[in-house]
Design a protein around this motif. Sequence first.
Motif, PDB file in Angstrom:
ATOM      1  N   ASN A 287      36.443  52.744  43.731  1.00  0.00           N
ATOM      2  CA  ASN A 287      37.562  52.835  42.867  1.00  0.00           C
ATOM      3  C   ASN A 287      38.610  52.164  43.521  1.00  0.00           C
ATOM      4  OD1 ASN A 287      36.206  55.806  42.575  1.00  0.00           O
ATOM      5  ND2 ASN A 287      36.756  54.831  40.611  1.00  0.00           N
ATOM      6  N   ALA A 288      38.840  52.196  44.736  1.00  0.00           N
ATOM      7  CA  ALA A 288      40.128  51.558  45.259  1.00  0.00           C
ATOM      8  C   ALA A 288      39.935  49.772  45.035  1.00  0.00           C
ATOM      9  CB  ALA A 288      40.204  51.529  46.786  1.00  0.00           C
ATOM     10  N   ILE A 289      38.402  49.273  45.145  1.00  0.00           N
ATOM     11  CA  ILE A 289      38.326  47.852  45.046  1.00  0.00           C
ATOM     12  C   ILE A 289      38.565  47.664  43.679  1.00  0.00           C
ATOM     13  CG2 ILE A 289      36.603  46.267  44.779  1.00  0.00           C
ATOM     14  CD1 ILE A 289      35.256  47.746  47.563  1.00  0.00           C
ATOM     15  N   GLU A 290      38.120  48.482  42.875  1.00  0.00           N
ATOM     16  CA  GLU A 290      38.205  48.238  41.278  1.00  0.00           C
ATOM     17  C   GLU A 290      39.796  48.057  41.018  1.00  0.00           C
ATOM     18  OE1 GLU A 290      36.032  47.422  39.043  1.00  0.00           O
ATOM     19  OE2 GLU A 290      37.255  47.101  37.081  1.00  0.00           O
ATOM     20  N   ALA A 291      40.514  49.082  41.380  1.00  0.00           N
ATOM     21  CA  ALA A 291      42.063  49.119  41.032  1.00  0.00           C
ATOM     22  C   ALA A 291      42.480  47.893  41.523  1.00  0.00           C
ATOM     23  CB  ALA A 291      42.598  50.242  41.680  1.00  0.00           C
ATOM     24  N   GLY A 292      42.063  47.145  42.829  1.00  0.00           N
ATOM     25  CA  GLY A 292      42.624  45.988  43.073  1.00  0.00           C
ATOM     26  C   GLY A 292      42.162  44.971  42.399  1.00  0.00           C
ATOM     27  N   ALA A 293      40.836  44.906  41.962  1.00  0.00           N
ATOM     28  CA  ALA A 293      40.324  43.722  40.785  1.00  0.00           C
ATOM     29  C   ALA A 293      41.067  43.767  39.601  1.00  0.00           C
ATOM     30  CB  ALA A 293      38.851  44.039  40.622  1.00  0.00           C
ATOM     31  N   LEU A 294      41.516  45.150  39.159  1.00  0.00           N
ATOM     32  CA  LEU A 294      42.221  44.938  37.905  1.00  0.00           C
ATOM     33  C   LEU A 294      43.671  44.531  38.014  1.00  0.00           C
ATOM     34  CD1 LEU A 294      40.892  48.541  36.511  1.00  0.00           C
ATOM     35  CD2 LEU A 294      40.367  46.252  35.601  1.00  0.00           C
ATOM     36  N   LEU A 295      44.252  44.965  39.115  1.00  0.00           N
ATOM     37  CA  LEU A 295      45.524  44.209  39.498  1.00  0.00           C
ATOM     38  C   LEU A 295      45.597  42.781  39.591  1.00  0.00           C
ATOM     39  CD1 LEU A 295      47.134  46.678  41.920  1.00  0.00           C
ATOM     40  CD2 LEU A 295      47.959  46.526  39.684  1.00  0.00           C
ATOM     41  N   ASN A 296      44.465  42.300  39.802  1.00  0.00           N
ATOM     42  CA  ASN A 296      44.420  40.708  40.007  1.00  0.00           C
ATOM     43  C   ASN A 296      44.249  40.172  38.595  1.00  0.00           C
ATOM     44  OD1 ASN A 296      41.710  38.953  40.014  1.00  0.00           O
ATOM     45  ND2 ASN A 296      43.482  38.038  41.223  1.00  0.00           N
ATOM     46  N   GLU A 297      43.165  40.800  38.102  1.00  0.00           N
ATOM     47  CA  GLU A 297      43.051  40.412  36.818  1.00  0.00           C
ATOM     48  C   GLU A 297      44.060  40.449  35.469  1.00  0.00           C
ATOM     49  OE1 GLU A 297      38.132  41.051  37.292  1.00  0.00           O
ATOM     50  OE2 GLU A 297      39.302  42.165  35.948  1.00  0.00           O
ATOM     51  N   GLU A 298      44.763  41.712  35.605  1.00  0.00           N
ATOM     52  CA  GLU A 298      45.823  41.959  34.717  1.00  0.00           C
ATOM     53  C   GLU A 298      47.273  41.612  35.110  1.00  0.00           C
ATOM     54  OE1 GLU A 298      44.943  46.186  34.000  1.00  0.00           O
ATOM     55  OE2 GLU A 298      42.957  45.635  33.134  1.00  0.00           O
ATOM     56  N   LYS A 299      47.517  41.447  36.175  1.00  0.00           N
ATOM     57  CA  LYS A 299      48.666  41.302  36.733  1.00  0.00           C
ATOM     58  C   LYS A 299      48.872  40.045  37.533  1.00  0.00           C
ATOM     59  CE  LYS A 299      50.149  45.356  34.917  1.00  0.00           C
ATOM     60  NZ  LYS A 299      51.321  45.511  33.609  1.00  0.00           N
ATOM     61  N   GLY A 300      47.834  39.330  37.894  1.00  0.00           N
ATOM     62  CA  GLY A 300      47.936  38.335  38.443  1.00  0.00           C
ATOM     63  C   GLY A 300      48.304  38.536  40.022  1.00  0.00           C
ATOM     64  N   CYS A 301      47.992  39.705  40.375  1.00  0.00           N
ATOM     65  CA  CYS A 301      48.365  39.931  42.029  1.00  0.00           C
ATOM     66  C   CYS A 301      47.166  39.194  42.782  1.00  0.00           C
ATOM     67  CB  CYS A 301      47.984  41.499  42.345  1.00  0.00           C
ATOM     68  SG  CYS A 301      49.326  42.206  41.513  1.00  0.00           S
ATOM     69  N   GLU A 302      47.477  38.793  44.201  1.00  0.00           N
ATOM     70  CA  GLU A 302      46.502  38.357  44.988  1.00  0.00           C
ATOM     71  C   GLU A 302      45.576  39.576  45.431  1.00  0.00           C
ATOM     72  OE1 GLU A 302      48.246  35.967  48.185  1.00  0.00           O
ATOM     73  OE2 GLU A 302      46.214  35.865  49.124  1.00  0.00           O
ATOM     74  N   PHE A 303      44.309  39.468  45.682  1.00  0.00           N
ATOM     75  CA  PHE A 303      43.573  40.535  45.805  1.00  0.00           C
ATOM     76  C   PHE A 303      42.593  40.335  46.947  1.00  0.00           C
ATOM     77  CE2 PHE A 303      39.929  43.541  44.567  1.00  0.00           C
ATOM     78  CZ  PHE A 303      40.224  44.467  45.500  1.00  0.00           C
TER      79      PHE A 303
END
Lengths: 429, 261
Positions: free
Chosen positions: B41-57
Motif C-alpha cells: 500500500n505504501a508503494i502504491e500510494a507513492g506510485a499514485l502520487l507520481n502518476e497523479e501529482k507528478g511527484c518523483e517516486f
Amino acid sequence: MPEEKFDCIIVGAGPAGSTAGFLLANAGLEVLIIERGTFAGSKNMTGGRLYSHSLEKIISDFASVAPVERKVVKETITMLTNDSAVSIDFQSQQLNQAQKESYTVLRADFDQWLAGKAEDAGAILAPGVRVDDLLFKDGKVTGVIAGEDEMEADVVILADGVNSLLAQKAGLKVELKPNQVAVGVKEVIELPAQVIEDRFGLNKGEGAARIFVGNCTKGKIGGGFLYTNKNSLSLGLVFTLADLAESQLTVPQMLEEFKSHPVIKPLIKDGKLVEYSAHLVPEAGLNMLPKLYSDGVMVVGDAAGLVINAGYTVRGMDLAIASGEAASKAIITAKEQDDYSAASLARYQDLLDRSFVMQDLKQYQKFPEFMENPRIFNEYPQLVVNIFKDMFIVDGSPGKPLRKKVLNHAKQVGLVNLLKDAWKGVKAL
Amino acid sequence: MKKVVACYKWVIDEADIRVEEKDHSLNFERAKYKISEYDRNAIEAGALLNEEKGCEFLAVTCGPNVEASLKDVLSRGPASISYVNEEWLADVDSSVTSKILAGIIKKIGNVDLVICGEGSSDDYSQQVGPRLAALLGYASVTFVNKLDITEEGIKVERKLEDGVEVLEVKGPAVVTVLPDINKPRIPSLKQILAAKKKPTEKISLKEIGFDINASQPKLKTLSISGTVMERKNMQINTDGLSIKDAALKLVKQLNADGSLA
C-alpha cells in the motif's frame, strides 16, 4: 502502437514454453515468456513423472542440477478390487540408463528451474500476467494483448496449457469436449525420506512409480497413481471428464476412498497432507490434434494436446519439451529467412512428424478407444484377483486344477469378450 | 517537484510458514519471500502520487536477500530502488532497520515525504515509521488512510478507533499507511518489462556512515513459535447413531465444553 518488439513471445512458462524460450534465447533471439502464475510452475500439475530423454538431449545431465525428486527404478502395476489387489513389479538396470531413466518431479520446483534456465539464457520472463488475446494484422498473428498492453512479436508460441483459449482465438483449435480431457487429482503426502525408502524397498535417492487399475476409479475409465518424491508421495487419480457426470461420487470422495483402500492405506500411513491439486489433462491424442501452426503463431505442449494416453496413465512433459524444441528450431530457421508465414513455420510440423512425438501418438491413437471398455476397469481386475484368490487362499475346501480355475473365472467374463478385447488391445498397440 | 520515498520490507510469506505439530516450532523450509502486505500500500500510494501529482517516486529497503525483491517492486511504480543488502540484517530489530533506512534516505537527499506501511507482516512492531521520523527530524503521522500532496503541504486523513482526523503537515513527513488507503496494483506486462530497465543502487554501510558496533540491536529474539488451536477430533455420529440421538449427543457435549453458555 507498441514501442517494443520481440522476435518471439511465448505464452506460458511450462516445460514446452520454457524449453522453447531457452533454445531461442540461446540462439540470440529476443524472447519474452509471459506466465499467468506468480511464478513458473505455480499453476501447473503433474502426477509426477518426467521421462528424461527429450530434455537430456537439450541440457545434458540435467538431473544432476535440476530439482528432480527421485529416479524411478521400480515400476508396479496393481489391479484393484474393493478388498484385494494383484501387483506386477518391474525392476531393471535399464531403468537406470541415460536417456531411458525417468524422474519423479514436483512442478512448482521443476518449472521454476527450467524457466530460470531460459532467463539465464537471456529470455525475459514476465510472471503474473494473463494474456487475454492475440494481435492480428491481415489475418496474421503479430503479438499479444495483456490487459491494456499490446506487445508485438514476429512469432507467438502458445504454450498456455490444456485449455488453450488463445489457440481457439488463433483459429487453430475448437473448444475442448468432455471426452477429450481427463481430470487428474492429486495429494502430496509428506513422509520422511527414510520411511519412503523402507516402505517401497528403495535405496537412498531411488524412487518408485505405481499405477492402479480397477476399483480406484469405481470402474470408470482411468487409474490411480503413486509416485515417490524425496520427502513426499504424490498420490492421485485420473479419469475421463465425460465419465464424471455419471459418477455417484465426487472427485474428492473417490480420492478419499482410494486413500482408505486396504492396499493404499499402509503406504501413506502417518503421512501429512501438504498439497491438494487438480488439473485437466488432454487425453485424446491425435484425435484432438489441433492445427499446429498458422501465420505468425504455433501451439505446443498440452495446448496442442500432445499427451499420450495409455489408459491408466498419461504422459505429456517429455512430449511438451520435444515440441518446444521443434518449435524453436522452426523459428530459428524462420528468422534466418525472415519468413514467419505458415509455409515457413510448417517446419515445426515436419520436425514433430519425424520425432517420437507424432510416432508415439500414432502408435497409441487407437488406444483411448480400446480403453473405453468398462470390462478393463471392472471384470478383468476382478478376474485376475479371483484367479489369485483360488491359488493362494487355502481354507480346507477341495482344490481344483489351475486350468479349471482360470477357465471358470474367464467364463464369467465371457470367453468371446476376452478374446475380442485381447485382439483389440494387441491391435491398438 | 516533490520527492517521495516508499520504504518496504521483504518478508517471508506467512502462508508458507508451517507450524510443526510436536513443538509448535516454525518451519521455513518452503518459505518464499514477498513484499510485506502494508508496504504494498505504501508503494502504491507513492506510485499514485507520481502518476497523479507528478511527484518523483523512489523506493528504499534493507535486509537480507532483498535483491530478489527489486524486479517485483520496480514493476509497481518507483523510478529506482536504493538498498542495503546484508545477511546479518535477518536478526535485527526496528532500531537498526530505521537507522539504515534513515541513512539511505539522507543519502538520497531532499526527500519531502516518506511512506511506510503501518507495520510489517512479520513482526508488526509499528516502529520503523516513527523512528525514521525521529532520526530524520521529520513530522510523524500514523494510521493514514488518505494521502494527498498539495502546494501547501501534505494532507492526510488518520483513521482512528472512533473517528477520522484530518491533518495538514508542513514540511517533510513520514507517514505510515493502513491497508484501506488504496488497492495495490497487479503490475501490467509493460510495467514488468519497464522494471527491467530501471536503475537500482546498492549502498554499502560505509556510504551511509553506519557503524555496526555502535548500533547493535537492542532486542534479541529468544524464541518464536506458532499458536495452534487444539481440536478434540471427536466424531459424534458413530455406531450408527440416529440423527436425532447424534444431535442430542452433540448438544450434551457442547454444554459440557461450555460452548453454549
